[in-house]
Design an enzyme around this catalytic site. Structure first.
Site, PDB file in Angstrom:
ATOM      1  CG  ASP A  49      -1.584  -1.069   1.211  1.00 53.52           C
ATOM      2  OD1 ASP A  49      -2.132  -1.860   0.363  1.00 53.52           O
ATOM      3  OD2 ASP A  49      -1.952  -2.017   2.497  1.00 53.52           O
ATOM      4  CG  HIS A  77      -1.582  -2.423  -8.083  1.00 51.15           C
ATOM      5  ND1 HIS A  77      -0.679  -2.972  -8.977  1.00 51.15           N
ATOM      6  CD2 HIS A  77      -1.303  -2.580  -6.838  1.00 51.15           C
ATOM      7  CE1 HIS A  77       0.235  -3.575  -8.382  1.00 51.15           C
ATOM      8  NE2 HIS A  77      -0.167  -3.551  -7.107  1.00 51.15           N
TER       9      HIS A  77
HETATM   10  P1  IMP Z   1      -3.309 -12.675   2.125  1.00 52.96           P
HETATM   11  O1  IMP Z   1      -2.407 -12.128   1.253  1.00 52.96           O
HETATM   12  O2  IMP Z   1      -4.586 -12.378   1.787  1.00 52.96           O
HETATM   13  O3  IMP Z   1      -3.098 -14.125   2.253  1.00 52.96           O
HETATM   14  O4  IMP Z   1      -3.171 -11.809   3.693  1.00 52.96           O
HETATM   15  C1  IMP Z   1      -1.957 -12.301   4.324  1.00 52.96           C
HETATM   16  C2  IMP Z   1      -1.555 -10.985   4.995  1.00 52.96           C
HETATM   17  O5  IMP Z   1      -1.193 -10.124   3.927  1.00 52.96           O
HETATM   18  C3  IMP Z   1      -2.513  -9.966   5.653  1.00 52.96           C
HETATM   19  O6  IMP Z   1      -1.930  -9.448   6.837  1.00 52.96           O
HETATM   20  C4  IMP Z   1      -3.153  -9.047   4.655  1.00 52.96           C
HETATM   21  O7  IMP Z   1      -3.558  -7.804   5.332  1.00 52.96           O
HETATM   22  C5  IMP Z   1      -1.685  -8.715   4.075  1.00 52.96           C
HETATM   23  N1  IMP Z   1      -1.842  -8.229   2.609  1.00 52.96           N
HETATM   24  C6  IMP Z   1      -2.049  -8.955   1.540  1.00 52.96           C
HETATM   25  N2  IMP Z   1      -2.169  -8.205   0.464  1.00 52.96           N
HETATM   26  C7  IMP Z   1      -2.037  -7.071   0.988  1.00 52.96           C
HETATM   27  C8  IMP Z   1      -1.908  -5.597  -0.052  1.00 52.96           C
HETATM   28  O8  IMP Z   1      -1.908  -5.638  -1.045  1.00 52.96           O
HETATM   29  N3  IMP Z   1      -1.438  -4.737   1.009  1.00 52.96           N
HETATM   30  C9  IMP Z   1      -1.325  -4.726   2.340  1.00 52.96           C
HETATM   31  N4  IMP Z   1      -1.313  -5.760   2.975  1.00 52.96           N
HETATM   32  C10 IMP Z   1      -1.872  -7.141   2.218  1.00 52.96           C
END
Ligand code: IMP
Length: 501
Positions: free
Chosen positions: A23, A52
């Site tokens: 982010d 994005h």
């Molecule tokens: P997952 O990728 O959905 O398995 O989530 C695993 C961890 O990564 C969690 O803490 C999410 O909040 C974080 N996360 C996944 N994608 C993003 C992103 O695009 N930005 C920030 N955090 C992310």
């Protein structure tokens, strides 16, 4: 001042990756390079857990899967979803629908036959096991990302190419569900029937993208690698288990499109400055408000933008009506309210600045969240806010290289001062960054203060005219990390970008 041409002269591969917890504004830079430089834009990791955001001519777009460069399809630019990705076909097709509805083309889109397909029972498992934040789950985005990657590593996952051979697909689905999803009620025929129309729709775009990427490279095409998430979320280098399931470092991003990271001429590590954010649970040493903030943000939508603007800025909002729209997924009604809220925040900048200057770190964190619109692009959850942490950044740069792009300093306009973290202490001893979450949770941070600024950074065209606090902080970042700050972003628009060196 140098131009983009000066920065990328003679280069063929540029990568935009994130040096924090995601982010940070990769979308803007992916779009920046796609518009001004690249012929090919390729994404190699993650799936629709990413979001994005790009702003072009004032129009905000959020893509979760397709690279931001798709808006330049009509110029012949190629957009690639690489072999390292996990793809929810329904989401991909809904992004195509959105492009259709805007009259935009996607003739040059390529989807890797080697990417994995996210399946409904993987989403169910993710939602049950990984998403809930309140009971100390990791707080995943609930999009099925973790289970899909773990099934891939178990060598039982479904490749995009499997979709086009019914017998293989059925046999693989049977093995996958029997061996890895006992107790899940999966109606195989229903799963296959649901996948079919989406698979048919994307078929014209499915390719051996590994071979294509190498062809593009041989032909001298300019290639942009678009990272997802951030280094500290990487399964290889991040704060596991509070991490995603792919390697979103430079290496992982390159291998996720079938290339070697050695081919990357300019890896750019994006860094939010002078604050950073984290979504989901997990240690965050520089967090404003510490544990209280972590727990408050874990309440998710309960403490979303609407709540905070009402509670902390006094906007007259009917929250129960908004919650009803959210429940009904009435995106149109929500968008109307969102616009009003954004206008209200702009008009009440002074109140926001008061929050940012509060002596209470928790409140400061709320102010920064409101000023920076730090609510999940994918989930709308409030992002936890903290100081930019040079100890963690130095570690990230071991993997992502020495080049830094700073984003969002404009959020701090009006702040009396700002701080950067430049030391960790644990049990009375100085330590470096560690991936050991139990240690990272107990770290005390040391900070260095810099003078704040009132200048509207968006009107800045020459770095030499930047506020002294910012220039001093940038010198210090370079000295501390040994890296080079190449670019500073001063606003969401592409024009609000300054090449420093
Ligand atoms: P997952 O990728 O959905 O398995 O989530 C695993 C961890 O990564 C969690 O803490 C999410 O909040 C974080 N996360 C996944 N994608 C993003 C992103 O695009 N930005 C920030 N955090 C992310």
């Amino acid at each position: 001042m140098p131009s983009l041409d000066d920065l990328v002269r003679g280069m063929q591969v540029v990568a935009v990756v994130c040096n924090q917890w995601g982010d940070t504004g990769k979308g803007k830079f992916s779009d920046y390079f796609a518009m001004q430089w690249a012929d090919v834009i390729a994404r190699g990791t993650g799936g629709n857990n990413a979001g994005h955001t790009t702003v072009i001519n004032g129009k905000k777009r959020i893509f979760h899967l397709i690279p931001a460069g798709i808006v330049y399809d009509k110029d012949g630019k190629v957009n690639v979803l690489g072999n390292g990705m996990v793809i929810d076909l329904k989401v991909l097709c809904s992004e195509l629908d959105e492009l259709d509805s805007e009259g935009m083309t996607y003739n040059n889109l390529m989807v890797s036959e080697d990417a994995q397909v996210i399946l409904p029972f993987q989403i169910d498992r993710d939602k049950k096991k990984n998403q809930p934040l309140k009971n100390k789950g990791i707080g995943s985005t609930g999009r099925g990302i973790g289970p899909c990657y773990s099934d891939k590593t178990s060598r039982k996952g479904i490749f995009i190419r499997d979709l086009y051979d019914e017998d293989t697909l059925r046999a693989k689905l049977e093995t996958l569900t029997e061996e890895l999803y006992p107790g899940f009620e999966v109606n195989m025929e229903e799963v296959m029937a649901d996948l079919k129309p989406f698979a048919d729709r994307i078929k014209p775009f499915v390719r051996d993208t590994i071979a294509e990427m190498h062809r593009f490279y041989r032909e001298g095409k300019k290639i942009l690698l678009e990272g997802a998430q951030g280094l500290v979320l990487s399964i290889e280098f991040g704060t596991v288990p509070y991490a995603t399931s792919s390697d979103c470092s430079l290496n992982g991003t390159a291998s996720g499109v079938g290339l070697s990271a050695k081919l990357v001429d300019l890896p750019l590590g994006i860094v939010k400055f002078p604050y950073k954010t984290r979504v989901g649970n997990g240690p965050f040493p520089s967090e404003y408000g510490g544990l209280a903030s972590e727990e408050y943000c874990a309440a998710g939508l309960e403490h979303d933008m609407f709540y905070e603007v009402k509670e902390y800025l006094g906007m007259d909002l009917n929250l129960s009506e908004i919650r009803a729209f959210q429940k009904a997924k009435d995106t149109l009604a929500l968008a109307v309210h969102e616009r009003k809220v954004v206008e209200y925040i702009k008009a009440n900048r002074e109140k926001v600045v008061e929050l940012i200057n509060s002596d209470d770190p928790f409140i400061r964190g709320v102010g920064i969240r409101i000023a920076g619109a730090e609510y999940g692009a994918t989930t709308k959850r409030p992002r936890r806010t903290g100081m930019t942490d040079l100890v963690a950044l130095k570690r990230a740069m071991l993997h992502n290289g020495p080049n830094i792009v700073l984003t969002k300093p404009d959020v701090f306009r009006g702040a009396k001062e700002f701080e950067l973290v430049d030391g960790y202490e644990l049990d009375g001893r100085d330590i470096e960054f560690t991936r050991d979450c139990s240690k990272l949770r107990r770290v005390q941070v040391r900070t260095r203060r810099f003078a704040g600024f009132d200048d509207d950074l968006a009107s800045l065209t020459d770095y030499r005219d930047a506020p002294s606090g910012i220039k001093e902080a940038i010198d210090y970042i370079e000295e501390f990390t040994g890296g080079r700050v190449r670019i500073m972003s001063t606003g969401a628009e592409q024009s609000e970008t300054i090449i420093i060196k």
